[in-house]
Scaffold this motif. Structure first.
Motif, mmCIF file in Angstrom:
data_model
loop_
_atom_site.group_PDB
_atom_site.id
_atom_site.type_symbol
_atom_site.label_atom_id
_atom_site.label_comp_id
_atom_site.label_asym_id
_atom_site.label_seq_id
_atom_site.Cartn_x
_atom_site.Cartn_y
_atom_site.Cartn_z
ATOM 1 N N GLU A 195 4.645 -17.992 -15.077
ATOM 2 C CA GLU A 195 3.459 -18.870 -14.543
ATOM 3 C C GLU A 195 2.133 -18.348 -14.385
ATOM 4 O OE1 GLU A 195 4.188 -22.110 -13.807
ATOM 5 O OE2 GLU A 195 6.319 -21.622 -14.166
ATOM 6 N N GLY A 196 1.105 -19.273 -14.520
ATOM 7 C CA GLY A 196 -0.377 -19.150 -14.508
ATOM 8 C C GLY A 196 -1.129 -19.761 -15.678
ATOM 9 N N GLU A 197 -2.191 -19.940 -15.463
ATOM 10 C CA GLU A 197 -3.109 -20.545 -16.473
ATOM 11 C C GLU A 197 -3.199 -19.979 -17.814
ATOM 12 O OE1 GLU A 197 -4.599 -23.653 -16.111
ATOM 13 O OE2 GLU A 197 -3.655 -23.870 -14.228
ATOM 14 N N LYS A 198 -2.693 -20.573 -18.727
ATOM 15 C CA LYS A 198 -2.591 -19.940 -20.424
ATOM 16 C C LYS A 198 -2.823 -20.883 -21.225
ATOM 17 C CE LYS A 198 1.578 -18.728 -19.509
ATOM 18 N NZ LYS A 198 3.233 -18.145 -19.838
ATOM 19 N N PRO A 199 -3.906 -20.809 -21.998
ATOM 20 C CA PRO A 199 -4.333 -21.771 -22.986
ATOM 21 C C PRO A 199 -3.119 -21.732 -24.080
ATOM 22 C CG PRO A 199 -5.439 -19.918 -23.329
ATOM 23 C CD PRO A 199 -4.843 -19.645 -21.908
ATOM 24 N N LEU A 200 -3.087 -22.915 -24.692
ATOM 25 C CA LEU A 200 -1.988 -22.920 -25.805
ATOM 26 C C LEU A 200 -2.793 -22.008 -27.027
ATOM 27 C CD1 LEU A 200 -1.252 -26.895 -26.167
ATOM 28 C CD2 LEU A 200 0.248 -25.022 -25.582
ATOM 29 N N LEU A 201 -1.899 -21.292 -27.667
ATOM 30 C CA LEU A 201 -2.111 -20.396 -28.993
ATOM 31 C C LEU A 201 -3.143 -21.154 -29.648
ATOM 32 C CD1 LEU A 201 -2.500 -17.701 -30.233
ATOM 33 C CD2 LEU A 201 -0.183 -18.413 -31.400
ATOM 34 N N LYS A 202 -2.627 -22.370 -29.934
ATOM 35 C CA LYS A 202 -3.462 -23.203 -30.863
ATOM 36 C C LYS A 202 -4.986 -23.719 -30.738
ATOM 37 C CE LYS A 202 -1.921 -27.700 -29.615
ATOM 38 N NZ LYS A 202 -1.448 -29.200 -30.203
ATOM 39 N N GLU A 203 -5.261 -23.599 -29.509
ATOM 40 C CA GLU A 203 -6.432 -23.772 -28.765
ATOM 41 C C GLU A 203 -7.300 -22.446 -28.661
ATOM 42 O OE1 GLU A 203 -5.712 -25.773 -25.176
ATOM 43 O OE2 GLU A 203 -5.140 -27.509 -26.011
ATOM 44 N N ALA A 204 -6.753 -21.360 -28.333
ATOM 45 C CA ALA A 204 -7.340 -20.070 -28.166
ATOM 46 C C ALA A 204 -7.547 -19.331 -29.507
ATOM 47 C CB ALA A 204 -6.488 -19.328 -27.292
ATOM 48 N N LEU A 205 -6.931 -19.563 -30.566
ATOM 49 C CA LEU A 205 -6.970 -18.775 -31.739
ATOM 50 C C LEU A 205 -8.371 -19.370 -32.599
ATOM 51 C CD1 LEU A 205 -5.643 -16.782 -33.483
ATOM 52 C CD2 LEU A 205 -4.189 -18.656 -34.511
ATOM 53 N N GLU A 206 -9.247 -18.409 -32.606
ATOM 54 C CA GLU A 206 -10.128 -18.835 -33.573
ATOM 55 C C GLU A 206 -10.005 -18.584 -34.943
ATOM 56 O OE1 GLU A 206 -13.359 -19.900 -32.874
ATOM 57 O OE2 GLU A 206 -12.817 -19.963 -30.499
ATOM 58 N N PRO A 207 -10.173 -19.668 -36.057
ATOM 59 C CA PRO A 207 -9.666 -19.679 -37.505
ATOM 60 C C PRO A 207 -10.457 -18.589 -38.145
ATOM 61 C CG PRO A 207 -10.959 -21.653 -36.933
ATOM 62 C CD PRO A 207 -10.609 -21.190 -35.463
ATOM 63 N N GLY A 208 -9.947 -17.896 -39.178
ATOM 64 C CA GLY A 208 -10.582 -16.915 -39.935
ATOM 65 C C GLY A 208 -10.747 -15.757 -39.475
ATOM 66 N N GLN A 209 -10.349 -15.365 -38.158
ATOM 67 C CA GLN A 209 -10.386 -13.788 -37.552
ATOM 68 C C GLN A 209 -8.797 -13.322 -37.576
ATOM 69 O OE1 GLN A 209 -12.295 -13.543 -33.823
ATOM 70 N NE2 GLN A 209 -13.934 -15.414 -34.174
ATOM 71 N N ASP A 210 -9.513 -11.919 -37.657
ATOM 72 C CA ASP A 210 -8.156 -11.180 -37.400
ATOM 73 C C ASP A 210 -7.220 -11.557 -36.138
ATOM 74 O OD1 ASP A 210 -8.834 -10.024 -39.670
ATOM 75 O OD2 ASP A 210 -9.391 -8.046 -39.066
ATOM 76 N N ALA A 211 -6.255 -11.338 -35.981
ATOM 77 C CA ALA A 211 -5.469 -11.697 -34.857
ATOM 78 C C ALA A 211 -4.442 -10.736 -34.752
ATOM 79 C CB ALA A 211 -5.354 -13.107 -34.531
ATOM 80 N N VAL A 212 -3.909 -10.381 -33.493
ATOM 81 C CA VAL A 212 -2.499 -9.816 -33.252
ATOM 82 C C VAL A 212 -1.934 -10.466 -32.174
ATOM 83 C CG1 VAL A 212 -3.413 -8.010 -31.615
ATOM 84 C CG2 VAL A 212 -1.468 -7.639 -32.529
ATOM 85 N N LEU A 213 -0.493 -10.812 -32.094
ATOM 86 C CA LEU A 213 0.107 -11.558 -31.401
ATOM 87 C C LEU A 213 1.447 -10.726 -30.851
ATOM 88 C CD1 LEU A 213 0.963 -14.262 -29.692
ATOM 89 C CD2 LEU A 213 1.990 -15.233 -31.676
#
Length: 236
Positions: A165-183
């Protein structure tokens, strides 16, 4: 046209032994037949078989075809392997078909599988890369301790998906397009609270993948698909 994985084609005009066996013994191709080669590093090559004997198949490259990436940024998926390896293998295949850059297996507190044979995953990834006509082969890493992994430096965005539980944004909203990302995706029993805290202390941001409760391999594939869709939308 048949596609063969030839990572060293730029320096050696010959198919690897396993690919040569498939080419000559299974497909029964011979001298003069045209083939398509993929180096897994972003380039296709048109070629013709120039010599074939036993387990060796030499080729003559006729055209070099550098490819533009289907996505911007690098996507690194780090997940705990599932107890049933069929599910992990399915994930590796489908994620490669969609397109991503790197896969690391995590050894977590609640992991039900502590050993994984990456050689088989490599073969599945290569097969999926060829079948889906991808010019890039994802890097497949060995099983890595969770704490050691999150302690590394990663460029771009860092996310951890968990079910607490807790305040967590959806990945689709938090992810900045075009940047490197690790999940990070946890095992069937999820990450431990201590692991979540350690990841967040290392700069990983907690995210949600939606309201549905997902299996490990499904959650991982949702992450790959989200990265791809965000990248596609940014191109419009």
């Amino acid at each position: 046209m048949h596609v063969f994985y030839t990572p060293d084609i730029a320096v050696s005009p010959e198919l690897p032994e396993e690919e040569a066996g498939h080419c000559l013994r299974v497909l029964r191709l011979g001298v003069g037949d045209e083939v398509m080669l993929a180096d897994g590093k972003g380039t296709f090559y048109r070629a013709a078989i120039s010599a074939a004997s036993g387990k060796r198949c030499q080729v003559r490259v006729t055209e070099t075809l550098p490819q533009e990436p289907f996505w911007k940024g690098r996507f690194h998926l780090a997940m705990a392997p599932t107890k049933n390896m069929d599910r992990t293998e399915w994930l590796a295949e489908k994620a490669t078909e969609m397109g991503f850059d790197e896969l690391t297996f995590l050894n977590c507190r609640f992991s039900e599988r502590k050993v994984i044979k990456t050689e088989r995953i490599e073969k599945i990834v290569v097969s999926a890369m060829k079948q889906s006509l991808k010019a890039w082969k994802p890097v497949v890493n060995e099983l890595t301790d969770f704490g050691a992994f999150v302690g590394r430096d990663f460029p771009g965005q860092k996310f951890i998906a968990h079910c607490y539980e807790g305040e967590k944004p959806l990945l689709k909203e938090a992810l900045e397009p075009g940047q490197d990302a690790v999940l990070l995706i946890g095992p069937e029993g999820d990450f431990s609270p201590e692991e979540v805290a350690k990841a967040e202390a290392a700069g990983f941001r907690a995210v949600s993948l939606g309201k549905s409760r997902l299996r490990t391999e499904t959650a991982a594939l949702v992450g790959v698909m989200t990265f791809q869709l965000k990248g596609e939308s940014s191109e419009r």
